[in-house]
Motif scaffolding. Sequence first.
Motif, PDB file in Angstrom:
ATOM      1  N   GLU A 343       0.707  -1.018  -0.119  1.00  0.00           N
ATOM      2  CA  GLU A 343       0.125   0.139  -0.034  1.00  0.00           C
ATOM      3  C   GLU A 343       0.867   1.261   0.227  1.00  0.00           C
ATOM      4  O   GLU A 343       0.447   2.329  -0.398  1.00  0.00           O
ATOM      5  CB  GLU A 343      -0.858  -0.033   1.164  1.00  0.00           C
ATOM      6  N   GLY A 344       2.016   1.163   0.716  1.00  0.00           N
ATOM      7  CA  GLY A 344       2.804   2.512   0.676  1.00  0.00           C
ATOM      8  C   GLY A 344       3.311   2.773  -0.911  1.00  0.00           C
ATOM      9  O   GLY A 344       3.599   3.911  -1.357  1.00  0.00           O
ATOM     10  N   PHE A 345       3.800   1.625  -1.515  1.00  0.00           N
ATOM     11  CA  PHE A 345       4.182   1.939  -2.896  1.00  0.00           C
ATOM     12  C   PHE A 345       3.141   2.126  -3.680  1.00  0.00           C
ATOM     13  O   PHE A 345       3.549   3.074  -4.742  1.00  0.00           O
ATOM     14  CB  PHE A 345       4.710   0.380  -3.109  1.00  0.00           C
ATOM     15  N   ALA A 346       2.005   1.762  -3.613  1.00  0.00           N
ATOM     16  CA  ALA A 346       1.022   2.269  -4.732  1.00  0.00           C
ATOM     17  C   ALA A 346       0.522   3.630  -4.159  1.00  0.00           C
ATOM     18  O   ALA A 346       0.266   4.372  -5.018  1.00  0.00           O
ATOM     19  CB  ALA A 346      -0.462   1.070  -4.311  1.00  0.00           C
ATOM     20  N   LYS A 347       0.384   3.826  -2.822  1.00  0.00           N
ATOM     21  CA  LYS A 347       0.454   5.335  -2.579  1.00  0.00           C
ATOM     22  C   LYS A 347       1.266   6.286  -3.326  1.00  0.00           C
ATOM     23  O   LYS A 347       1.031   7.424  -3.842  1.00  0.00           O
ATOM     24  CB  LYS A 347       0.251   5.559  -1.103  1.00  0.00           C
ATOM     25  N   TYR A 348       2.583   5.901  -3.266  1.00  0.00           N
ATOM     26  CA  TYR A 348       3.639   6.937  -3.455  1.00  0.00           C
ATOM     27  C   TYR A 348       3.406   6.856  -5.138  1.00  0.00           C
ATOM     28  O   TYR A 348       3.797   7.818  -5.603  1.00  0.00           O
ATOM     29  CB  TYR A 348       5.078   6.261  -3.414  1.00  0.00           C
ATOM     30  N   ALA A 349       3.232   5.775  -5.836  1.00  0.00           N
ATOM     31  CA  ALA A 349       2.959   5.815  -6.981  1.00  0.00           C
ATOM     32  C   ALA A 349       1.892   6.770  -7.494  1.00  0.00           C
ATOM     33  O   ALA A 349       1.976   7.588  -8.569  1.00  0.00           O
ATOM     34  CB  ALA A 349       2.568   4.196  -7.645  1.00  0.00           C
ATOM     35  N   GLU A 350       0.861   7.099  -6.602  1.00  0.00           N
ATOM     36  CA  GLU A 350       0.044   8.072  -6.930  1.00  0.00           C
ATOM     37  C   GLU A 350       0.506   9.528  -7.091  1.00  0.00           C
ATOM     38  O   GLU A 350       0.456  10.281  -7.814  1.00  0.00           O
ATOM     39  CB  GLU A 350      -1.213   8.042  -6.020  1.00  0.00           C
ATOM     40  N   TRP A 351       1.608   9.813  -6.180  1.00  0.00           N
ATOM     41  CA  TRP A 351       2.173  11.073  -5.919  1.00  0.00           C
ATOM     42  C   TRP A 351       3.141  11.247  -7.167  1.00  0.00           C
ATOM     43  O   TRP A 351       3.258  12.278  -7.828  1.00  0.00           O
ATOM     44  CB  TRP A 351       2.829  10.937  -4.865  1.00  0.00           C
ATOM     45  N   ASP A 393      -6.034   4.023   6.942  1.00  0.00           N
ATOM     46  CA  ASP A 393      -5.522   5.224   5.944  1.00  0.00           C
ATOM     47  C   ASP A 393      -4.160   5.314   6.621  1.00  0.00           C
ATOM     48  O   ASP A 393      -3.300   5.927   5.557  1.00  0.00           O
ATOM     49  CB  ASP A 393      -6.279   6.398   6.102  1.00  0.00           C
ATOM     50  N   ARG A 394      -3.851   5.654   7.728  1.00  0.00           N
ATOM     51  CA  ARG A 394      -2.700   5.992   8.194  1.00  0.00           C
ATOM     52  C   ARG A 394      -1.408   5.033   7.593  1.00  0.00           C
ATOM     53  O   ARG A 394      -0.307   5.612   7.169  1.00  0.00           O
ATOM     54  CB  ARG A 394      -2.484   6.223   9.669  1.00  0.00           C
ATOM     55  N   LEU A 395      -1.607   4.039   7.418  1.00  0.00           N
ATOM     56  CA  LEU A 395      -0.733   3.001   6.804  1.00  0.00           C
ATOM     57  C   LEU A 395      -0.199   3.308   5.345  1.00  0.00           C
ATOM     58  O   LEU A 395       0.657   3.200   5.001  1.00  0.00           O
ATOM     59  CB  LEU A 395      -1.107   1.451   6.897  1.00  0.00           C
ATOM     60  N   TYR A 396      -1.474   3.725   4.534  1.00  0.00           N
ATOM     61  CA  TYR A 396      -1.261   4.199   3.317  1.00  0.00           C
ATOM     62  C   TYR A 396      -0.385   5.388   3.163  1.00  0.00           C
ATOM     63  O   TYR A 396       0.771   5.558   2.533  1.00  0.00           O
ATOM     64  CB  TYR A 396      -2.540   4.525   2.624  1.00  0.00           C
ATOM     65  N   GLU A 397      -0.795   6.168   4.142  1.00  0.00           N
ATOM     66  CA  GLU A 397      -0.072   7.527   3.880  1.00  0.00           C
ATOM     67  C   GLU A 397       1.313   7.566   4.575  1.00  0.00           C
ATOM     68  O   GLU A 397       2.256   7.988   3.897  1.00  0.00           O
ATOM     69  CB  GLU A 397      -0.937   8.879   4.756  1.00  0.00           C
ATOM     70  N   ARG A 398       1.413   7.009   5.577  1.00  0.00           N
ATOM     71  CA  ARG A 398       2.868   6.823   6.118  1.00  0.00           C
ATOM     72  C   ARG A 398       3.772   5.979   5.255  1.00  0.00           C
ATOM     73  O   ARG A 398       4.875   6.449   5.032  1.00  0.00           O
ATOM     74  CB  ARG A 398       2.710   6.345   7.444  1.00  0.00           C
ATOM     75  N   GLY A 399       3.261   4.939   4.587  1.00  0.00           N
ATOM     76  CA  GLY A 399       3.961   4.161   3.910  1.00  0.00           C
ATOM     77  C   GLY A 399       4.528   5.033   2.386  1.00  0.00           C
ATOM     78  O   GLY A 399       5.718   4.835   2.057  1.00  0.00           O
ATOM     79  N   GLY A 400       3.439   5.816   1.982  1.00  0.00           N
ATOM     80  CA  GLY A 400       4.031   6.628   0.964  1.00  0.00           C
ATOM     81  C   GLY A 400       5.047   7.788   1.462  1.00  0.00           C
ATOM     82  O   GLY A 400       5.975   8.079   0.800  1.00  0.00           O
ATOM     83  N   LEU A 401       5.020   8.024   2.663  1.00  0.00           N
ATOM     84  CA  LEU A 401       5.980   9.088   3.249  1.00  0.00           C
ATOM     85  C   LEU A 401       7.489   8.328   3.391  1.00  0.00           C
ATOM     86  O   LEU A 401       8.533   9.050   3.187  1.00  0.00           O
ATOM     87  CB  LEU A 401       5.583   9.533   4.573  1.00  0.00           C
TER      88      LEU A 401
END
Length: 473
Positions: A343-351, A393-401
């Motif tokens: 999820e962190g990787f997919a979130k960062y891909a959004e960014w 949600d925090r796992l996604y956002e923090r994963g992106g971070l």
Amino acid sequence: MPAHPEPESGGSAGSGISTAQGAQTAVAVQQAAGADPYFPEHGDPRYRVHRYELALDYRPGPNRLSGTARINAIAGRAPLTEFVLNLADFRIGRVRVDGRQPHYTHRGGRLRVRPAKPVRAGAAFTVEVHWSGNPKPVNSPWGGIGWEELEDGALVASQPIGAPSWYPCNDRPADKASYQISITTPSAYAVVAGGRLLTRTTKASTTTWVYEQSAPTSSYLVGLSIGKYQTVLLGDPGLGGVPQHGHIPAHLLPEFSRDFARQPQMMELFQELFGPYPFDEYAVVVTEEELDVPVEAQGLSLFGANHVDGARGSERLVAHELAHQWFGNSVSIANWRHIWLNEGFAKYAEWLWSERSGGRTAQQLAATAHRLLSSMPQDLRLADPGRKSMFDDRLYERGGLVLHAVRCAMGDIAFFRMLRAWGQLHRGGTVTTAAFTAHVARFATEPVDELFEAWVYGTALPPLPGAPTRVAG
Ligand SMILES: [Zn+2]
């Protein structure tokens, strides 16, 4: 990060489970070695499957499913006197192990099979299961998941434990296998599964669709959609591009055409940033009904009618689901504890998509995520969020971070080199948090231990990475 060992078989993960749950779960004790820490009842680490061949017949009206599974498996390091397949509450017609009738019980979603003769350690064996009944979603802390009957058709989205709602499987993400899926259903319906459509044969009033997914696939990622769709091609399939199809209810076609128009560009960008697309094709389905969130499957993503609006309102989710094909589907997690790697990787891909397509930069999006997280409880540990917080949600956002922090620490050239190597080295395989931190360390010129200690193993929110004070030098 030697301070955080992650035994993948045996060791403290297993004994932790049995201690925590006590003697009540003989199953957990028995399967302790390698069992999933969050779902010890799912998956049996005593064997692995390398191929599933499923022949299904589905009637949407009465919602009736009958199937035959031929499962090619290999026993683990110990002789196999019994093994478990996860399968929901269906009527079992017949079970065979290497052609012989075994003893079996089917209770609580677990088909426990005792072969007539134990399977030798390391030996290949074949299981055949016939089942039938009315499929329904599996109850989970996130509502019903798995096979879902729609008003006119059906949909399967199984993350994380919905696969047994429709077929018998060794239901753990690390047990990746190839699949051949044959589905017979009334000819008015289209069947979309992940993978290559081998044949489509119409006989009388039914049509049989045969799909082949040769890439190693986790059980939860076997997606399926049965409905009345119009099929369109996205982008240019020539010149060695990845074939991309959309399957959409006809009346949503105008909105879909706008909302997914940039997916071929995303595909190009992600191949540049993450390496070659890991599968032979990519399909997206938009269902007639609404879905809480879109869901990724192998070579396939499923969106709800609420995710198309003709104004690209969900474009970040189009990017998110596509990115899962690399992170989650091709490179899979060894067990659910490591879900931030999906999820962190997919979130960062959004960014990254936003940044590269003229939207807000990753730094701006990271700042927004950081502000959001700083207003929320700081008790989530990415490396082991706990079952309840897997989809927080925090796992996604923090994963992106985390990825943004790594990028800021390494610089773009080393960061993207590292990211592409991650996808290549583990293509078709499974990974852990410890594997990722070690991988990053190999590409970094400065130690990254503290970064991961704070972001991944700690709970307090570290300062925003890449903030101006740090960039100045
Ligand atoms: Zn996701």
